[in-house]
Design a protein around this motif. Structure first.
Motif, PDB file in Angstrom:
ATOM      1  N   ALA A  24       0.831  -1.212   0.000  1.00 52.19           N
ATOM      2  CA  ALA A  24       0.000   0.000   0.000  1.00 52.19           C
ATOM      3  C   ALA A  24       0.863   1.259   0.000  1.00 52.19           C
ATOM      4  CB  ALA A  24      -0.942  -0.004   1.201  1.00 52.19           C
ATOM      5  N   ILE A  25       1.917   1.265   0.820  1.00 51.86           N
ATOM      6  CA  ILE A  25       2.731   2.483   0.955  1.00 51.86           C
ATOM      7  C   ILE A  25       3.527   2.749  -0.322  1.00 51.86           C
ATOM      8  CG2 ILE A  25       4.681   3.525   2.166  1.00 51.86           C
ATOM      9  CD1 ILE A  25       3.619   2.054   4.714  1.00 51.86           C
ATOM     10  N   ILE A  26       4.206   1.710  -0.824  1.00 53.79           N
ATOM     11  CA  ILE A  26       5.029   1.918  -2.017  1.00 53.79           C
ATOM     12  C   ILE A  26       4.130   2.164  -3.237  1.00 53.79           C
ATOM     13  CG2 ILE A  26       6.727   0.855  -3.562  1.00 53.79           C
ATOM     14  CD1 ILE A  26       7.818  -0.548  -0.973  1.00 53.79           C
ATOM     15  N   GLY A  27       3.051   1.387  -3.332  1.00 50.11           N
ATOM     16  CA  GLY A  27       2.109   1.575  -4.448  1.00 50.11           C
ATOM     17  C   GLY A  27       1.489   2.963  -4.431  1.00 50.11           C
ATOM     18  N   ASN A  28       1.055   3.406  -3.250  1.00 46.62           N
ATOM     19  CA  ASN A  28       0.403   4.717  -3.143  1.00 46.62           C
ATOM     20  C   ASN A  28       1.402   5.847  -3.394  1.00 46.62           C
ATOM     21  OD1 ASN A  28      -2.164   5.843  -2.793  1.00 46.62           O
ATOM     22  ND2 ASN A  28      -1.721   6.447  -0.685  1.00 46.62           N
ATOM     23  N   GLY A  29       2.672   5.600  -3.041  1.00 43.18           N
ATOM     24  CA  GLY A  29       3.718   6.591  -3.298  1.00 43.18           C
ATOM     25  C   GLY A  29       3.934   6.790  -4.789  1.00 43.18           C
ATOM     26  N   ILE A  30       4.058   5.675  -5.507  1.00 50.43           N
ATOM     27  CA  ILE A  30       4.261   5.751  -6.959  1.00 50.43           C
ATOM     28  C   ILE A  30       3.020   6.374  -7.619  1.00 50.43           C
ATOM     29  CG2 ILE A  30       4.566   4.368  -9.061  1.00 50.43           C
ATOM     30  CD1 ILE A  30       6.184   2.385  -7.213  1.00 50.43           C
ATOM     31  N   PHE A  31       1.850   5.933  -7.163  1.00 51.42           N
ATOM     32  CA  PHE A  31       0.585   6.476  -7.658  1.00 51.42           C
ATOM     33  C   PHE A  31       0.528   7.989  -7.424  1.00 51.42           C
ATOM     34  CE2 PHE A  31      -4.178   6.874  -6.721  1.00 51.42           C
ATOM     35  CZ  PHE A  31      -4.499   7.046  -8.050  1.00 51.42           C
ATOM     36  N   LYS A  52      -5.807   9.551  -1.245  1.00 51.44           N
ATOM     37  CA  LYS A  52      -6.081   9.934   0.144  1.00 51.44           C
ATOM     38  C   LYS A  52      -6.737   8.786   0.908  1.00 51.44           C
ATOM     39  CE  LYS A  52      -6.808  14.648  -1.417  1.00 51.44           C
ATOM     40  NZ  LYS A  52      -7.800  15.731  -1.624  1.00 51.44           N
ATOM     41  N   SER A  53      -7.662   8.079   0.221  1.00 46.81           N
ATOM     42  CA  SER A  53      -8.353   6.963   0.875  1.00 46.81           C
ATOM     43  C   SER A  53      -7.373   5.843   1.197  1.00 46.81           C
ATOM     44  CB  SER A  53      -9.475   6.440  -0.025  1.00 46.81           C
ATOM     45  OG  SER A  53     -10.454   7.436  -0.202  1.00 46.81           O
ATOM     46  N   ILE A  54      -6.436   5.561   0.285  1.00 51.08           N
ATOM     47  CA  ILE A  54      -5.427   4.524   0.531  1.00 51.08           C
ATOM     48  C   ILE A  54      -4.527   4.965   1.688  1.00 51.08           C
ATOM     49  CG2 ILE A  54      -3.457   3.271  -0.436  1.00 51.08           C
ATOM     50  CD1 ILE A  54      -4.848   3.500  -3.204  1.00 51.08           C
ATOM     51  N   GLY A  55      -4.149   6.249   1.696  1.00 50.85           N
ATOM     52  CA  GLY A  55      -3.315   6.776   2.782  1.00 50.85           C
ATOM     53  C   GLY A  55      -3.994   6.638   4.133  1.00 50.85           C
ATOM     54  N   LEU A  56      -5.302   6.920   4.182  1.00 51.11           N
ATOM     55  CA  LEU A  56      -6.046   6.770   5.435  1.00 51.11           C
ATOM     56  C   LEU A  56      -6.111   5.303   5.850  1.00 51.11           C
ATOM     57  CD1 LEU A  56      -8.938   9.317   4.792  1.00 51.11           C
ATOM     58  CD2 LEU A  56      -7.195   9.484   6.575  1.00 51.11           C
ATOM     59  N   THR A  57      -6.194   4.412   4.840  1.00 54.04           N
ATOM     60  CA  THR A  57      -6.198   2.975   5.125  1.00 54.04           C
ATOM     61  C   THR A  57      -4.868   2.571   5.767  1.00 54.04           C
ATOM     62  OG1 THR A  57      -7.596   2.684   3.181  1.00 54.04           O
ATOM     63  CG2 THR A  57      -6.594   0.704   4.104  1.00 54.04           C
ATOM     64  N   VAL A  58      -3.770   3.112   5.235  1.00 54.49           N
ATOM     65  CA  VAL A  58      -2.442   2.837   5.794  1.00 54.49           C
ATOM     66  C   VAL A  58      -2.399   3.276   7.262  1.00 54.49           C
ATOM     67  CG1 VAL A  58      -0.008   3.557   5.724  1.00 54.49           C
ATOM     68  CG2 VAL A  58      -1.171   2.899   3.609  1.00 54.49           C
ATOM     69  N   LEU A  59      -2.959   4.451   7.524  1.00 51.53           N
ATOM     70  CA  LEU A  59      -2.975   4.982   8.885  1.00 51.53           C
ATOM     71  C   LEU A  59      -3.774   4.062   9.819  1.00 51.53           C
ATOM     72  CD1 LEU A  59      -1.979   7.408  10.521  1.00 51.53           C
ATOM     73  CD2 LEU A  59      -4.096   8.590   9.959  1.00 51.53           C
ATOM     74  N   MET A  99       5.693   5.515   8.759  1.00 50.24           N
ATOM     75  CA  MET A  99       4.346   5.026   8.444  1.00 50.24           C
ATOM     76  C   MET A  99       3.277   5.918   9.064  1.00 50.24           C
ATOM     77  SD  MET A  99       4.518   0.881   8.553  1.00 50.24           S
ATOM     78  CE  MET A  99       5.642   0.627   9.918  1.00 50.24           C
ATOM     79  N   LEU A 100       3.644   6.584  10.186  1.00 49.10           N
ATOM     80  CA  LEU A 100       2.729   7.524  10.830  1.00 49.10           C
ATOM     81  C   LEU A 100       2.820   8.897  10.159  1.00 49.10           C
ATOM     82  CD1 LEU A 100       0.787   7.963  13.274  1.00 49.10           C
ATOM     83  CD2 LEU A 100       2.785   8.734  14.555  1.00 49.10           C
ATOM     84  N   ALA A 101       4.068   9.344   9.919  1.00 45.72           N
ATOM     85  CA  ALA A 101       4.295  10.705   9.414  1.00 45.72           C
ATOM     86  C   ALA A 101       3.786  10.902   7.987  1.00 45.72           C
ATOM     87  CB  ALA A 101       5.784  11.036   9.489  1.00 45.72           C
ATOM     88  N   LEU A 102       3.884   9.855   7.177  1.00 45.15           N
ATOM     89  CA  LEU A 102       3.509  10.002   5.772  1.00 45.15           C
ATOM     90  C   LEU A 102       2.010  10.300   5.606  1.00 45.15           C
ATOM     91  CD1 LEU A 102       5.569   9.912   3.482  1.00 45.15           C
ATOM     92  CD2 LEU A 102       4.612   7.731   2.821  1.00 45.15           C
ATOM     93  N   PRO A 103       1.124   9.430   6.137  1.00 52.31           N
ATOM     94  CA  PRO A 103      -0.305   9.772   5.996  1.00 52.31           C
ATOM     95  C   PRO A 103      -0.687  11.033   6.761  1.00 52.31           C
ATOM     96  CG  PRO A 103      -0.033   7.640   7.109  1.00 52.31           C
ATOM     97  CD  PRO A 103       1.332   8.108   6.741  1.00 52.31           C
ATOM     98  N   HIS A 113      -4.694  23.016   2.427  1.00 53.09           N
ATOM     99  CA  HIS A 113      -5.234  23.386   1.118  1.00 53.09           C
ATOM    100  C   HIS A 113      -6.720  23.745   1.192  1.00 53.09           C
ATOM    101  CE1 HIS A 113      -2.349  23.052  -2.086  1.00 53.09           C
ATOM    102  NE2 HIS A 113      -1.868  21.923  -1.608  1.00 53.09           N
ATOM    103  N   GLY A 114      -7.376  23.274   2.252  1.00 50.27           N
ATOM    104  CA  GLY A 114      -8.813  23.497   2.389  1.00 50.27           C
ATOM    105  C   GLY A 114      -9.653  22.510   1.601  1.00 50.27           C
ATOM    106  N   TYR A 115      -9.067  21.359   1.256  1.00 52.40           N
ATOM    107  CA  TYR A 115      -9.819  20.343   0.510  1.00 52.40           C
ATOM    108  C   TYR A 115     -10.603  19.447   1.471  1.00 52.40           C
ATOM    109  CZ  TYR A 115      -6.675  21.432  -3.424  1.00 52.40           C
ATOM    110  OH  TYR A 115      -5.977  22.054  -4.398  1.00 52.40           O
ATOM    111  N   PRO A 116     -11.717  18.899   0.982  1.00 52.97           N
ATOM    112  CA  PRO A 116     -12.422  17.914   1.806  1.00 52.97           C
ATOM    113  C   PRO A 116     -11.580  16.632   1.915  1.00 52.97           C
ATOM    114  CG  PRO A 116     -13.755  18.596  -0.092  1.00 52.97           C
ATOM    115  CD  PRO A 116     -12.366  19.089  -0.316  1.00 52.97           C
ATOM    116  N   LEU A 117     -11.862  15.832   2.934  1.00 51.45           N
ATOM    117  CA  LEU A 117     -11.186  14.533   3.059  1.00 51.45           C
ATOM    118  C   LEU A 117     -12.247  13.466   3.234  1.00 51.45           C
ATOM    119  CD1 LEU A 117      -8.568  12.957   3.162  1.00 51.45           C
ATOM    120  CD2 LEU A 117      -8.507  13.335   5.624  1.00 51.45           C
TER     121      LEU A 117
END
Lengths: 191, 182
Positions: A24-31, A52-59, A99-103, A113-117
């Protein structure tokens, strides 16, 4: 394969979380590196939402993993020089921090940025910071730099496992692989 | 002679003898609320004109006529604001303004509803406003709100029609500080 770890081998849960998160981490990074180059449009918006959804899953998986690690026993270290064992444990600690700092850095950047999550179009999560365009640029740099540094640490981590496997011929790598059979220890080492 | 009759009736309706005429004063705002990825966002039109003729005691002669310059839309997000003028959204090169004009007023459950026609991006559709009118010294405040479906007007076409990312319903609200015409 037992769910819990044993004296010599990581359990099914530890292995699953290790490999799932690695993917998930390496794939999401490349993505992530690809999606920023996409032309503006719905495709890009959806790609960012998925990232963002994958990042939250990692978290979420990280929280599960830390809880499990606290509950689960740990296999004994393979026989190795003390400096190697110290370096290995230090690297693991650093990996957990990343793994904590990235997400989290992504979440903060998104808030600045003011974007929804939104988590897979299911529910929304609150912002961690007030909107601030200037700081968001900084957070963006931090988020991407964290990935590159993480990648270096991952290479060191995987490289060390391979060295142990190929040259020390111990079980460091095998005991984390999903379906591998452990090598018999040299006489005197085995319990 | 129908056109002549039309013209005459227009003159007749807009006569200050029948309803109070107002001009739009400072502090008047026109905004909208949409949703993106499950979260509401607010926008403003900085440039619009409103001709208001309204007397609560004589709704039959009331009329609203509003012109909105769509290029003045601002939602506080650079990416979004750069997308709005494009052909997928307002398409301002072809349709620079939106226009709303009332057709009739009615009372419903103690509230005043202004029925009218919104002309936006080449589409004319009926839109109803909920009207709150409060006279004050030298003028009045007028608050209106309407709910409309962005897809009725082709706002967000192609991939952007996906309502799971950009909600279909948009609330439009205006607060007008009216000054009496004398």
């Amino acid at each position: 394969m037992a769910i819990k770890s044993t004296e010599t081998q990581w359990g099914g849960m530890a292995k699953l979380l290790h490999w799932l998160m690695a993917l998930a981490i390496i794939g999401n990074g490349i993505f992530g590196l690809i999606m920023v180059e996409m032309p503006r449009g719905m495709g890009k918006l959806n790609a960012f939402a998925l990232h963002k959804s994958i990042g939250l899953t990692v978290l979420a998986l990280l929280l599960l993993r830390i809880s499990w690690r606290w509950f689960d026993r740990k296999p004994r270290d393979e026989p190795m020089p003390r400096w190697q064992s110290l370096a290995a444990h230090l690297t693991h600690g650093v990996l957990y921090l990343f793994m904590l700092a990235l997400p989290l850095s992504g979440w903060i950047m998104n808030s600045l940025h003011g974007y929804p999550l939104q988590f897979f179009k299911l529910f929304n999560l609150p912002a961690l910071a007030e909107k601030n365009e200037d700081l968001s640029e900084l957070a963006e740099t931090a988020h991407e730099t964290l990935f590159w540094v993480l990648l270096l640490v991952v290479i060191a981590h995987a490289g060390a496992a391979l060295v142990h496997h190929l040259f020390e011929r111990d079980n460091t790598l095998l005991r984390m692989l999903p379906f591998a059979r452990l090598r018999q220890r040299k006489s005197g080492d085995s319990p | 002679m129908k056109p002549v009759a039309c013209l005459l009736s227009l003159l007749f309706l807009s006569s200050p003898l029948l309803a109070a005429d107002y001009t739009m004063g400072k502090g008047s705002t026109l905004g909208f609320t949409g949703t993106f990825q499950g979260e509401a966002f607010k926008g403003r039109f900085g440039d619009f004109q409103a001709k208001i003729s309204y007397d609560p005691a004589d709704l039959a002669s009331a009329s609203f006529d509003v012109t909105v310059h769509l290029a003045s839309a601002n939602t506080g997000d650079t990416d979004r604001d750069e997308s709005l003028p494009g052909s997928d959204f307002f398409n301002i090169t072809k349709f620079p303004t939106a226009h709303f004009v009332t057709t009739r007023f009615r009372e419903e459950g103690g509230k005043v509803i202004a029925e009218g026609t919104l002309d936006l991006k080449g589409v004319s559709k009926p839109v109803n406003l909920e009207v709150t009118f409060a006279p004050r010294e030298g003028g009045a405040t007028l608050d209106v709100s309407a709910r409309l479906n962005r897809l009725d007007f082709g706002i967000g076409s192609g991939d952007f029609a996906d309502t799971s990312t950009i909600g279909a319903e948009v609330t439009v609200n205006a607060h007008l500080e009216l000054e009496s015409k004398t």
